[in-house]
Design a protein around this motif. Structure first.
Motif, PDB file in Angstrom:
ATOM      1  N   PRO A  52      -2.930 -27.123  -9.711  1.00  0.00           N
ATOM      2  CA  PRO A  52      -3.277 -28.493  -9.351  1.00  0.00           C
ATOM      3  C   PRO A  52      -2.211 -29.522  -9.709  1.00  0.00           C
ATOM      4  N   ASP A  53      -1.576 -29.412 -10.892  1.00  0.00           N
ATOM      5  CA  ASP A  53      -0.595 -30.404 -11.314  1.00  0.00           C
ATOM      6  C   ASP A  53       0.788 -29.797 -11.384  1.00  0.00           C
ATOM      7  N   ARG A  54       1.108 -29.017 -10.402  1.00  0.00           N
ATOM      8  CA  ARG A  54       2.367 -28.276 -10.374  1.00  0.00           C
ATOM      9  C   ARG A  54       3.597 -29.178 -10.479  1.00  0.00           C
ATOM     10  N   ARG A  55       3.499 -30.413  -9.938  1.00  0.00           N
ATOM     11  CA  ARG A  55       4.649 -31.303  -9.929  1.00  0.00           C
ATOM     12  C   ARG A  55       5.150 -31.612 -11.341  1.00  0.00           C
ATOM     13  N   ARG A  56       4.290 -31.473 -12.355  1.00  0.00           N
ATOM     14  CA  ARG A  56       4.700 -31.775 -13.726  1.00  0.00           C
ATOM     15  C   ARG A  56       5.652 -30.723 -14.280  1.00  0.00           C
ATOM     16  N   PHE A 111      12.359 -23.526   3.988  1.00  0.00           N
ATOM     17  CA  PHE A 111      11.243 -24.463   3.956  1.00  0.00           C
ATOM     18  C   PHE A 111      10.041 -23.950   4.754  1.00  0.00           C
ATOM     19  N   ASP A 112      10.294 -23.158   5.786  1.00  0.00           N
ATOM     20  CA  ASP A 112       9.183 -22.633   6.576  1.00  0.00           C
ATOM     21  C   ASP A 112       8.346 -21.603   5.812  1.00  0.00           C
ATOM     22  N   CYS A 113       8.904 -21.029   4.761  1.00  0.00           N
ATOM     23  CA  CYS A 113       8.169 -19.997   4.030  1.00  0.00           C
ATOM     24  C   CYS A 113       7.424 -20.554   2.814  1.00  0.00           C
ATOM     25  N   ILE A 114       7.496 -21.858   2.597  1.00  0.00           N
ATOM     26  CA  ILE A 114       6.825 -22.453   1.439  1.00  0.00           C
ATOM     27  C   ILE A 114       5.352 -22.697   1.762  1.00  0.00           C
ATOM     28  N   PRO A 115       4.428 -22.139   0.982  1.00  0.00           N
ATOM     29  CA  PRO A 115       3.002 -22.384   1.234  1.00  0.00           C
ATOM     30  C   PRO A 115       2.641 -23.843   0.978  1.00  0.00           C
ATOM     31  N   GLY A 116       1.588 -24.293   1.630  1.00  0.00           N
ATOM     32  CA  GLY A 116       1.201 -25.687   1.553  1.00  0.00           C
ATOM     33  C   GLY A 116       1.012 -26.199   0.135  1.00  0.00           C
ATOM     34  N   ASP A 143       2.575 -25.510  -2.455  1.00  0.00           N
ATOM     35  CA  ASP A 143       3.825 -25.646  -3.201  1.00  0.00           C
ATOM     36  C   ASP A 143       4.778 -26.689  -2.609  1.00  0.00           C
ATOM     37  N   ARG A 144       4.401 -27.297  -1.509  1.00  0.00           N
ATOM     38  CA  ARG A 144       5.345 -28.185  -0.826  1.00  0.00           C
ATOM     39  C   ARG A 144       5.701 -29.415  -1.657  1.00  0.00           C
ATOM     40  N   LEU A 145       4.714 -30.008  -2.308  1.00  0.00           N
ATOM     41  CA  LEU A 145       4.988 -31.166  -3.147  1.00  0.00           C
ATOM     42  C   LEU A 145       5.927 -30.783  -4.285  1.00  0.00           C
ATOM     43  N   PHE A 146       5.655 -29.646  -4.907  1.00  0.00           N
ATOM     44  CA  PHE A 146       6.498 -29.161  -6.003  1.00  0.00           C
ATOM     45  C   PHE A 146       7.947 -28.999  -5.550  1.00  0.00           C
ATOM     46  N   VAL A 147       8.161 -28.344  -4.409  1.00  0.00           N
ATOM     47  CA  VAL A 147       9.514 -28.063  -3.931  1.00  0.00           C
ATOM     48  C   VAL A 147      10.222 -29.352  -3.515  1.00  0.00           C
ATOM     49  N   GLU A 148       9.522 -30.230  -2.787  1.00  0.00           N
ATOM     50  CA  GLU A 148      10.162 -31.472  -2.352  1.00  0.00           C
ATOM     51  C   GLU A 148      10.523 -32.354  -3.545  1.00  0.00           C
ATOM     52  N   THR A 149       9.655 -32.382  -4.541  1.00  0.00           N
ATOM     53  CA  THR A 149       9.967 -33.152  -5.749  1.00  0.00           C
ATOM     54  C   THR A 149      11.182 -32.564  -6.458  1.00  0.00           C
ATOM     55  N   MET A 150      11.262 -31.237  -6.531  1.00  0.00           N
ATOM     56  CA  MET A 150      12.410 -30.598  -7.166  1.00  0.00           C
ATOM     57  C   MET A 150      13.691 -30.902  -6.400  1.00  0.00           C
ATOM     58  N   ASN A 182       2.422 -35.470  -0.087  1.00  0.00           N
ATOM     59  CA  ASN A 182       1.460 -35.867  -1.109  1.00  0.00           C
ATOM     60  C   ASN A 182       0.340 -36.628  -0.423  1.00  0.00           C
ATOM     61  N   ASP A 183      -0.801 -35.969  -0.221  1.00  0.00           N
ATOM     62  CA  ASP A 183      -1.892 -36.569   0.541  1.00  0.00           C
ATOM     63  C   ASP A 183      -2.840 -37.402  -0.322  1.00  0.00           C
ATOM     64  N   HIS A 184      -2.464 -37.638  -1.581  1.00  0.00           N
ATOM     65  CA  HIS A 184      -3.272 -38.463  -2.475  1.00  0.00           C
ATOM     66  C   HIS A 184      -2.496 -39.754  -2.743  1.00  0.00           C
ATOM     67  N   PRO A 185      -2.916 -40.897  -2.165  1.00  0.00           N
ATOM     68  CA  PRO A 185      -2.133 -42.135  -2.285  1.00  0.00           C
ATOM     69  C   PRO A 185      -1.820 -42.527  -3.721  1.00  0.00           C
ATOM     70  N   GLY A 186      -2.794 -42.387  -4.624  1.00  0.00           N
ATOM     71  CA  GLY A 186      -2.561 -42.764  -6.014  1.00  0.00           C
ATOM     72  C   GLY A 186      -1.479 -41.924  -6.662  1.00  0.00           C
TER      73      GLY A 186
END
Length: 286
Positions: free
Chosen positions: A5-9, A71-76, A78-85, A113-117
């Motif tokens: 859930p909080d992978r971006r951290r 990028f096409d092989c990244i599961p949904g 993990d996308r936020l995690f990878v883009e942030t990295m 990131n589909d959560h505005p906050g």
């Protein structure tokens, strides 16, 4: 890799430094390296590098692979995690270019990131730590990638970044959702003309005559115009004749990995156009 859930951290835990201090990311079997492609501005009969765009060069088994394949092989999840990295790598490695006065363009996909906050918090966290990388917001240009993002969320994100001093670019103009309506909504500082669209446009005999009004319209809306995908002398000629502000493409300079010696020398426009540039038919295919 599986998502949490909080992978971006955990992004910082996936970033390492090599023996000379260049940072890279690790995602599964891939090693992710920052590359920077110069962006040029016309200065008389020369082109001067004024910015770079941060791009990712994925490697697997010590060999580069196509970014689209990675990028096409990244599961949904993990996308936020990878883009942030990826964004963090570009910010951290930018100092290794070793050239003062350059701006940094980076990509931001508002659908990741589909959560505005959380999206707002992510932007604030990035801005808060810019000083750690010898950066300030005025050096950054956020490219909003062409996506069908919710207009209210998009406006809020743009307002947050602009409040901190980050400039906004609309990417891929000429395709999909990057339309005049989106420009009216976002009021970008820079509009990037899509390279594939522009290459097709340049095949028409009247390309130069019809491109200038488009550039003028974007200027009237307060935006600078950047043409990407300059791959041939004819593309450069049409762009320059149209009065664009910025140019980017393989005909001018290819992306170079972080740590590569940056060539600060201006490019001679006449040499890039070539002695036969006046007889190259605009409809010629690549």
């Amino acid at each position: 890799m599986t998502g949490r859930p909080d992978r971006r951290r955990d992004v910082g835990e996936a970033i390492y430094a090599d023996e000379v201090g260049i940072e890279y990311g690790v995602y599964g079997a891939f090693r992710l390296r920052s590359a920077y492609q110069p962006i040029f501005a016309p200065r008389g009969r020369s082109l001067k590098a004024v910015a770079v765009e941060g791009l990712i060069e994925p490697h697997r088994a010590a060999r580069p692979v196509a970014p689209s394949m990675f990028f096409d092989c990244i599961p949904g999840e993990d996308r936020l995690f990878v883009e942030t990295m990826c964004r963090m790598l570009h910010l951290r490695n930018f100092r290794n270019i070793g050239v003062d006065g350059l701006d940094l363009f980076f990509n931001y996909n508002p659908l990741i990131n589909d959560h505005p906050g959380r999206a707002m918090a992510e932007i604030r966290l990035m801005t808060r730590h810019l000083g750690d990388f010898d950066l300030h917001p005025g050096m950054l240009v956020c490219e909003i990638t062409e996506q069908a993002a919710d207009d209210k969320v998009l406006v809020s994100l743009v307002r947050e970044m602009r409040r901190d001093g980050i400039r906004i670019a609309i990417d891929d103009f000429g395709t999909g959702h990057s339309t005049e309506e989106r420009i009216s909504l976002v009021a970008p500082d820079i509009v990037k003309i899509d390279g594939a669209w522009f290459a097709e446009f340049c095949r028409h005999a009247a390309a130069e005559r019809f491109f200038r009004p488009l550039v003028s319209m974007l200027h009237d809306r307060g935006a600078k115009v950047l043409v990407e995908g300059i791959e041939r002398s004819v593309h450069l000629r049409v762009a320059l004749d149209g009065g664009v502000d910025l140019l980017q493409g393989f005909h001018l300079a290819r992306p170079a990995l972080a740590g590569t010696i940056f060539n600060e020398e201006p490019l001679a426009i006449d040499a890039l156009l070539g002695v036969d540039n006046k007889v190259i038919p605009l409809h010629q295919r690549r």
